[in-house]
Structure formats: C-alpha cells, structure tokens
Design a protein around this motif. Structure first.
Motif, PDB file in Angstrom:
ATOM      1  N   PRO A 175       1.020  -1.341  -0.004  1.00  7.87           N
ATOM      2  CA  PRO A 175      -0.396  -0.021  -0.092  1.00  7.87           C
ATOM      3  C   PRO A 175       1.378   1.324   0.156  1.00  7.87           C
ATOM      4  CG  PRO A 175      -0.977  -1.463   1.404  1.00  7.87           C
ATOM      5  CD  PRO A 175       0.064  -2.187   0.992  1.00  7.87           C
ATOM      6  N   SER A 176       1.864   1.287   0.533  1.00  6.39           N
ATOM      7  CA  SER A 176       2.828   2.410   0.955  1.00  6.39           C
ATOM      8  C   SER A 176       3.915   2.726  -0.860  1.00  6.39           C
ATOM      9  CB  SER A 176       4.167   2.430   1.881  1.00  6.39           C
ATOM     10  OG  SER A 176       4.604   1.121   1.154  1.00  6.39           O
ATOM     11  N   SER A 177       3.273   1.721  -1.452  1.00  8.43           N
ATOM     12  CA  SER A 177       4.626   2.342  -2.510  1.00  8.43           C
ATOM     13  C   SER A 177       3.593   2.682  -3.881  1.00  8.43           C
ATOM     14  CB  SER A 177       5.501   0.523  -3.895  1.00  8.43           C
ATOM     15  OG  SER A 177       5.994  -0.339  -2.620  1.00  8.43           O
ATOM     16  N   ARG A 178       2.292   2.391  -3.805  1.00  6.41           N
ATOM     17  CA  ARG A 178       1.002   2.416  -4.393  1.00  6.41           C
ATOM     18  C   ARG A 178       0.256   3.804  -4.046  1.00  6.41           C
ATOM     19  NH1 ARG A 178      -3.168  -2.728  -4.369  1.00  6.41           N
ATOM     20  NH2 ARG A 178      -1.785  -4.216  -5.382  1.00  6.41           N
ATOM     21  N   GLY A 179       0.572   4.017  -2.753  1.00 11.15           N
ATOM     22  CA  GLY A 179      -0.312   4.993  -2.549  1.00 11.15           C
ATOM     23  C   GLY A 179       0.706   6.895  -2.443  1.00 11.15           C
ATOM     24  N   LEU A 180       2.396   5.852  -2.132  1.00 12.66           N
ATOM     25  CA  LEU A 180       3.077   7.369  -2.411  1.00 12.66           C
ATOM     26  C   LEU A 180       3.487   7.584  -4.210  1.00 12.66           C
ATOM     27  CD1 LEU A 180       5.947   5.948   0.272  1.00 12.66           C
ATOM     28  CD2 LEU A 180       4.408   7.935   0.664  1.00 12.66           C
ATOM     29  N   MET A 181       3.392   6.795  -4.852  1.00 12.46           N
ATOM     30  CA  MET A 181       3.942   6.859  -5.994  1.00 12.46           C
ATOM     31  C   MET A 181       1.704   7.554  -6.864  1.00 12.46           C
ATOM     32  SD  MET A 181       3.351   4.539  -9.541  1.00 12.46           S
ATOM     33  CE  MET A 181       1.746   3.868  -9.407  1.00 12.46           C
ATOM     34  N   LEU A 182       1.319   7.205  -6.721  1.00 14.12           N
ATOM     35  CA  LEU A 182       0.210   8.032  -6.556  1.00 14.12           C
ATOM     36  C   LEU A 182      -0.684   9.966  -6.492  1.00 14.12           C
ATOM     37  CD1 LEU A 182      -2.534   5.357  -6.819  1.00 14.12           C
ATOM     38  CD2 LEU A 182      -2.029   6.644  -8.500  1.00 14.12           C
ATOM     39  N   GLY A 183      -0.390   9.801  -4.987  1.00 14.34           N
ATOM     40  CA  GLY A 183       0.221  11.084  -4.289  1.00 14.34           C
ATOM     41  C   GLY A 183       1.269  11.895  -4.881  1.00 14.34           C
ATOM     42  N   MET A 184       2.394  11.159  -5.547  1.00 15.82           N
ATOM     43  CA  MET A 184       3.521  11.977  -5.908  1.00 15.82           C
ATOM     44  C   MET A 184       3.455  12.908  -7.112  1.00 15.82           C
ATOM     45  SD  MET A 184       6.439  13.845  -5.497  1.00 15.82           S
ATOM     46  CE  MET A 184       6.367  14.923  -6.680  1.00 15.82           C
ATOM     47  N   GLY A 185       2.567  11.081  -7.806  1.00 19.28           N
ATOM     48  CA  GLY A 185       2.863  11.571  -9.439  1.00 19.28           C
ATOM     49  C   GLY A 185       1.712  12.143  -9.586  1.00 19.28           C
ATOM     50  N   ALA A 186       0.842  12.125  -9.364  1.00 17.84           N
ATOM     51  CA  ALA A 186      -0.693  12.317  -9.861  1.00 17.84           C
ATOM     52  C   ALA A 186      -1.856  13.482  -8.901  1.00 17.84           C
ATOM     53  CB  ALA A 186      -1.918  11.222 -10.441  1.00 17.84           C
ATOM     54  N   HIS A 187      -0.334  14.423  -7.596  1.00 20.88           N
ATOM     55  CA  HIS A 187      -0.974  14.632  -6.399  1.00 20.88           C
ATOM     56  C   HIS A 187      -3.243  14.639  -6.575  1.00 20.88           C
ATOM     57  CE1 HIS A 187      -1.815  17.098  -9.992  1.00 20.88           C
ATOM     58  NE2 HIS A 187      -0.766  16.945 -10.466  1.00 20.88           N
ATOM     59  N   GLY A 188      -3.482  15.778  -5.910  1.00 18.12           N
ATOM     60  CA  GLY A 188      -4.942  15.165  -5.864  1.00 18.12           C
ATOM     61  C   GLY A 188      -5.226  14.341  -6.502  1.00 18.12           C
TER      62      GLY A 188
END
Length: 237
Positions: A175-188
C-alpha cells in the motif's frame, strides 16, 4: 441572465461529475473517470451553446475555491494512521524529496528542449504539486498561475489513467508503494485514485501530496534557481 448562467454552471458541473461517477462505478473503465469526462463534457457544452469561459467560471469558481479546504481535509486519514506513517518517515521523506526534485528537473529540461518561453517554463515547473499550492509557486517564480492549473490538471489526469498499468507492470503490492507513487505523481487526482485501492493507499497518497507540496516550495526557491542558472547561462549560453 449572467446570474442564471452562473447558477447553471455550478449545478451543471456538479451534476455532470456525479453522473460520470455513476458510470465509472458501474463500468470501471479508466477512460470513464470523472476527472477526465467532466471537463470534456463541459467543454463540449460551452462550445455548442456559445457560452464564454468567463460566464461559466462566474459560478463554477466556487468549486475552484474549495480546492484549498479539500486539500486540508486530506489530513484526516493521515491523523488516523499517524503511527504507521511515523514508522516509515525516513523512506517517505526520502522518496518524496527525490520525486519532487525529479519532477522539477524533468519539467524544466523538457520545457527548455522544446523551446518554450520563460513564462511557460516557469508555469510548467510546479505541475506535480496540488493545484492551490502549484499556482502560488508559479506566481512566485514568474509563471502564469492559470497555465499552471492546466498543467497540473493534465498531469493529474494522465497520472491517474496510467497508474493502474504501472502498478501492474512493476508489481507494486505494498500500500505504501502504491500510495506514494500516486500522491507524488498525480497529486490530488492520484490521491482520489489511491483511495479506490484502499484506505492505506489513500493515506500514503495524501501524505505524499502534502509533503511534496512543502518540499517543492523549498526546492523552487533554492534548487530551481540554481538549476536554471546552470542550464541557461552555462550549458546553453
């Protein structure tokens, strides 16, 4: 008449979003995501009716003004899972710091290579930060906040569309990998997508988006001027 258009713009935007959301939940197709369908439908309606963007935005800007409070609301899942986030603080900070630096550098290099003018370059640089903060950063470094908002939206939509494929190909199971990637790469937009995977993914994405915004403010006032000087005055005299 203008007041009526403003009311219809506000209510119509909300209605289109929820209708597209219903279709997205039913068919689960990435290209049906409300973030993509809503602006496309609005653009088509404005063109067919001959309504100017200024008239439309007179009512719809209320939704834009809610971006700030919406960003603050992401603190709720962070608070609920604070112990988990504290446990991975170093990895989170390091990955987001690297991601923010890469986002700024890549945006600047691409803009310079394709020959964009200074205003467009400075408008593109903060594209990987959530809209309210990206617009402020753009204004600080001499860009156009309006253009930056467009770049941010495009980055968020594209990121959320290709994220499932990247997760599948790279086999991101944590979950951490998925979440960090999405939050960093595509913000809101990416954070919204992350919550579709699960609460933990959404929590990490929320944290990534907020921390990335803070780090980007620092980098655009320290790292970016040095990078711009190096590229413009030394590498490309």
């Amino acid at each position: 008449m203008s007041f009526l258009i403003a009311i219809l713009s506000l209510l119509g935007t909300i209605a289109i979003f929820y209708i597209s959301k219903m279709f997205y939940k039913k068919y689960k197709k990435e290209w049906l995501t409300p973030i993509l369908i809503t602006p496309l439908v609005i653009i088509i309606i404005l063109l067919l009716t001959g309504t100017s963007y200024k008239s439309f935005n007179a009512g719809a800007n209320i939704l834009t003004n809610l971006l700030g409070p919406a960003t603050v609301a992401f603190a709720v899942p962070i608070y609920k899972n604070f112990n988990l986030l504290k446990k991975h603080a170093f990895e989170i900070f390091l990955s987001i710091a690297v991601g923010s630096a890469v986002a700024i550098t890549s945006s600047f290099i691409i803009a310079v290579v394709v020959g964009l003018n200074d205003e467009l370059v400075h408008s593109l640089v903060p594209r990987s930060v959530t809209t309210p903060i990206a617009m402020d950063i753009s204004n600080m470094i001499g860009g156009s906040p309006t253009l930056t908002a467009v770049f941010v939206m495009a980055t968020g939509i594209l990121g959320s569309l290709i994220a499932p494929l990247v997760i599948k190909v790279c086999r991101f199971h944590r979950p951490s990998s998925r979440g960090l990637m999405l939050g960093m790469g595509a913000h809101g937009t990416g954070t919204s997508k992350a919550f579709e995977f699960g609460e933990l993914e959404g929590t990490f994405a929320s944290l990534a988006m907020i921390v990335a915004a803070l780090i980007s403010i620092v980098l655009t006032t320290t790292f970016f001027p040095a990078l711009e000087h190096l590229v413009v005055n030394i590498l490309l005299p």
